[in-house]
Design a protein around this motif. Structure first.
Motif, PDB file in Angstrom:
ATOM      1  N   ASP A  57      47.705  43.159  42.874  1.00 22.95           N
ATOM      2  CA  ASP A  57      48.485  42.198  43.656  1.00 22.95           C
ATOM      3  C   ASP A  57      48.391  40.795  43.082  1.00 22.95           C
ATOM      4  O   ASP A  57      49.208  39.938  43.396  1.00 22.95           O
ATOM      5  N   MET A  58      47.418  40.545  42.207  1.00 25.05           N
ATOM      6  CA  MET A  58      47.204  39.215  41.640  1.00 25.05           C
ATOM      7  C   MET A  58      47.744  39.096  40.209  1.00 25.05           C
ATOM      8  O   MET A  58      47.437  38.119  39.514  1.00 25.05           O
ATOM      9  N   ASN A  59      48.546  40.038  39.766  1.00 25.11           N
ATOM     10  CA  ASN A  59      49.045  40.034  38.386  1.00 25.11           C
ATOM     11  C   ASN A  59      49.793  38.754  38.008  1.00 25.11           C
ATOM     12  O   ASN A  59      49.801  38.353  36.853  1.00 25.11           O
ATOM     13  N   GLU A  60      50.415  38.106  38.981  1.00 25.89           N
ATOM     14  CA  GLU A  60      51.189  36.886  38.712  1.00 25.89           C
ATOM     15  C   GLU A  60      50.304  35.663  38.480  1.00 25.89           C
ATOM     16  O   GLU A  60      50.778  34.636  38.004  1.00 25.89           O
ATOM     17  N   ASP A  61      49.038  35.767  38.841  1.00 25.32           N
ATOM     18  CA  ASP A  61      48.105  34.645  38.699  1.00 25.32           C
ATOM     19  C   ASP A  61      46.838  35.147  37.994  1.00 25.32           C
ATOM     20  O   ASP A  61      45.842  35.471  38.647  1.00 25.32           O
ATOM     21  N   PRO A  62      46.868  35.228  36.649  1.00 17.24           N
ATOM     22  CA  PRO A  62      45.748  35.819  35.901  1.00 17.24           C
ATOM     23  C   PRO A  62      44.387  35.184  36.188  1.00 17.24           C
ATOM     24  O   PRO A  62      43.376  35.892  36.224  1.00 17.24           O
ATOM     25  N   LYS A  63      44.349  33.889  36.425  1.00 17.06           N
ATOM     26  CA  LYS A  63      43.069  33.227  36.693  1.00 17.06           C
ATOM     27  C   LYS A  63      42.488  33.706  38.028  1.00 17.06           C
ATOM     28  O   LYS A  63      41.302  34.050  38.114  1.00 17.06           O
ATOM     29  N   MET A  64      43.306  33.736  39.081  1.00 14.23           N
ATOM     30  CA  MET A  64      42.849  34.201  40.394  1.00 14.23           C
ATOM     31  C   MET A  64      42.549  35.705  40.370  1.00 14.23           C
ATOM     32  O   MET A  64      41.614  36.163  41.032  1.00 14.23           O
ATOM     33  N   LYS A  65      43.330  36.447  39.596  1.00 15.79           N
ATOM     34  CA  LYS A  65      43.105  37.889  39.440  1.00 15.79           C
ATOM     35  C   LYS A  65      41.709  38.139  38.881  1.00 15.79           C
ATOM     36  O   LYS A  65      40.948  38.949  39.410  1.00 15.79           O
ATOM     37  N   LYS A  66      41.370  37.436  37.827  1.00 18.88           N
ATOM     38  CA  LYS A  66      40.057  37.595  37.189  1.00 18.88           C
ATOM     39  C   LYS A  66      38.942  37.204  38.162  1.00 18.88           C
ATOM     40  O   LYS A  66      37.910  37.879  38.242  1.00 18.88           O
ATOM     41  N   MET A  67      39.157  36.126  38.912  1.00 14.46           N
ATOM     42  CA  MET A  67      38.152  35.684  39.892  1.00 14.46           C
ATOM     43  C   MET A  67      37.915  36.759  40.959  1.00 14.46           C
ATOM     44  O   MET A  67      36.773  37.067  41.299  1.00 14.46           O
ATOM     45  N   LEU A  68      39.006  37.332  41.482  1.00 12.06           N
ATOM     46  CA  LEU A  68      38.870  38.356  42.514  1.00 12.06           C
ATOM     47  C   LEU A  68      38.188  39.609  41.947  1.00 12.06           C
ATOM     48  O   LEU A  68      37.281  40.165  42.577  1.00 12.06           O
ATOM     49  N   GLU A  69      38.616  40.053  40.778  1.00 18.10           N
ATOM     50  CA  GLU A  69      38.004  41.244  40.176  1.00 18.10           C
ATOM     51  C   GLU A  69      36.517  41.031  39.911  1.00 18.10           C
ATOM     52  O   GLU A  69      35.701  41.919  40.189  1.00 18.10           O
ATOM     53  N   ASN A  70      36.151  39.860  39.398  1.00 20.34           N
ATOM     54  CA  ASN A  70      34.731  39.567  39.163  1.00 20.34           C
ATOM     55  C   ASN A  70      33.954  39.538  40.483  1.00 20.34           C
ATOM     56  O   ASN A  70      32.804  39.982  40.545  1.00 20.34           O
ATOM     57  N   HIS A  71      34.591  39.006  41.527  1.00 14.37           N
ATOM     58  CA  HIS A  71      33.959  38.952  42.847  1.00 14.37           C
ATOM     59  C   HIS A  71      33.717  40.375  43.373  1.00 14.37           C
ATOM     60  O   HIS A  71      32.644  40.680  43.911  1.00 14.37           O
ATOM     61  N   GLY A 120      27.375  49.165  52.258  1.00 18.10           N
ATOM     62  CA  GLY A 120      26.763  47.902  51.864  1.00 18.10           C
ATOM     63  C   GLY A 120      27.712  46.946  51.171  1.00 18.10           C
ATOM     64  O   GLY A 120      27.287  46.056  50.440  1.00 18.10           O
ATOM     65  N   LEU A 121      29.008  47.101  51.392  1.00 16.85           N
ATOM     66  CA  LEU A 121      30.017  46.220  50.781  1.00 16.85           C
ATOM     67  C   LEU A 121      30.293  45.076  51.752  1.00 16.85           C
ATOM     68  O   LEU A 121      31.218  45.117  52.546  1.00 16.85           O
ATOM     69  N   ASP A 170      27.456  41.528  42.996  1.00 19.52           N
ATOM     70  CA  ASP A 170      26.582  42.141  43.991  1.00 19.52           C
ATOM     71  C   ASP A 170      27.009  41.810  45.423  1.00 19.52           C
ATOM     72  O   ASP A 170      26.455  42.359  46.373  1.00 19.52           O
ATOM     73  N   ASP A 171      28.009  40.954  45.592  1.00 21.13           N
ATOM     74  CA  ASP A 171      28.588  40.734  46.925  1.00 21.13           C
ATOM     75  C   ASP A 171      29.281  41.996  47.426  1.00 21.13           C
ATOM     76  O   ASP A 171      29.341  42.234  48.629  1.00 21.13           O
ATOM     77  N   MET A 217      34.347  57.772  39.687  1.00 19.33           N
ATOM     78  CA  MET A 217      35.219  56.622  39.475  1.00 19.33           C
ATOM     79  C   MET A 217      34.474  55.525  38.729  1.00 19.33           C
ATOM     80  O   MET A 217      33.308  55.253  39.023  1.00 19.33           O
ATOM     81  N   ASP A 218      35.148  54.904  37.790  1.00 17.62           N
ATOM     82  CA  ASP A 218      34.593  53.806  36.999  1.00 17.62           C
ATOM     83  C   ASP A 218      34.825  52.500  37.753  1.00 17.62           C
ATOM     84  O   ASP A 218      35.899  51.908  37.674  1.00 17.62           O
ATOM     85  N   MET A 219      33.825  52.045  38.482  1.00 17.29           N
ATOM     86  CA  MET A 219      33.996  50.862  39.324  1.00 17.29           C
ATOM     87  C   MET A 219      34.149  49.577  38.517  1.00 17.29           C
ATOM     88  O   MET A 219      34.666  48.587  39.018  1.00 17.29           O
ATOM     89  N   LYS A 220      33.752  49.595  37.262  1.00 13.81           N
ATOM     90  CA  LYS A 220      33.959  48.415  36.411  1.00 13.81           C
ATOM     91  C   LYS A 220      35.435  48.240  36.053  1.00 13.81           C
ATOM     92  O   LYS A 220      35.838  47.195  35.565  1.00 13.81           O
ATOM     93  N   SER A 221      36.235  49.278  36.316  1.00 13.75           N
ATOM     94  CA  SER A 221      37.667  49.215  35.993  1.00 13.75           C
ATOM     95  C   SER A 221      38.508  48.711  37.163  1.00 13.75           C
ATOM     96  O   SER A 221      39.733  48.673  37.060  1.00 13.75           O
ATOM     97  N   ILE A 222      37.889  48.313  38.263  1.00 18.21           N
ATOM     98  CA  ILE A 222      38.650  47.906  39.445  1.00 18.21           C
ATOM     99  C   ILE A 222      39.643  46.804  39.083  1.00 18.21           C
ATOM    100  O   ILE A 222      39.314  45.842  38.407  1.00 18.21           O
ATOM    101  N   ASP A 223      40.874  47.016  39.491  1.00 13.57           N
ATOM    102  CA  ASP A 223      41.979  46.123  39.138  1.00 13.57           C
ATOM    103  C   ASP A 223      42.627  45.610  40.415  1.00 13.57           C
ATOM    104  O   ASP A 223      42.889  46.384  41.338  1.00 13.57           O
TER     105      ASP A 223
END
Length: 190
Positions: free
Chosen positions: A77-91, A166-167, A95-96, A68-74
């Protein structure tokens, strides 16, 4: 000597009759909850399959492996709020959690399976799920069907404990997240 000859014959028989099927498409869905297991307190989405194979002996599932390509995690549920979506995906990629810069992929390999007949599922698969370089065995039922030379593997919903891999986030925030992550997988191969 006789047992050794039988073992060699068995290995060659499996190799001779086993066929590796190429993945045509996949859907890997995930869902996680905050402390209260409520839909309003959940996040869900998908992750892409990078590569994989299903191995069959005739029409019977004999094995398989998936990366699985973990960099592709989407976080769908946050599609309606692109800014929060990006924040969650980056989080999630940080390394958290999945640390995708260091561990860009996760994998699952079918090490054993047995035929079952339970709620429409015909196999129980078992094998190591590897996330962040940590491997733990998991087991779950799958349904394998075939139509027009295309095989479809559909899993039952299964879970893994994120802390086993370790997540985990800082101690205070981490207490607000349920440990189990739900997964559903559908793979088509030919």
């Amino acid at each position: 000597m006789k047992k050794f000859a039988l073992l060699i014959f068995g290995v060659f028989s499996i190799a001779l009759f086993s066929q590796s099927k190429t993945i045509l498409s996949s859907e890997i869905r995930w869902k996680a909850y905050k402390t209260l297991r409520a839909e309003s307190l959940s996040h869900f989405g998908t992750v892409n399959l990078k590569s994989g194979t299903l191995i069959f002996n005739g029409d019977d599932l004999a094995g398989g492996s998936f990366v699985m390509d973990m960099k592709s995690i989407d976080a769908a549920d946050m599609n309606e709020d692109p800014k929060m979506k990006k924040m969650l995906e980056n989080h999630l990629k940080s390394d958290d959690f999945f640390d995708t810069n260091k561990f860009p992929t996760a994998s699952f390999q079918i090490k054993s399976l047995k035929k079952i007949n339970s709620n429409g599922y015909n196999y129980q698969v078992t094998g190591p799920l590897t996330i962040k370089g940590i491997s733990k065995n998991i087991s779950f039922p799958v349904k394998v069907s075939q139509s027009n030379a295309v095989y479809t593997l559909t899993s039952a919903q299964f879970t893994f404990n994120r802390k086993n891999y370790g997540l985990k986030y800082n101690i205070f925030e981490d207490m607000l997240i349920i440990n189990d992550v739900e997964m559903n997988v559908t793979i088509k191969a030919k």
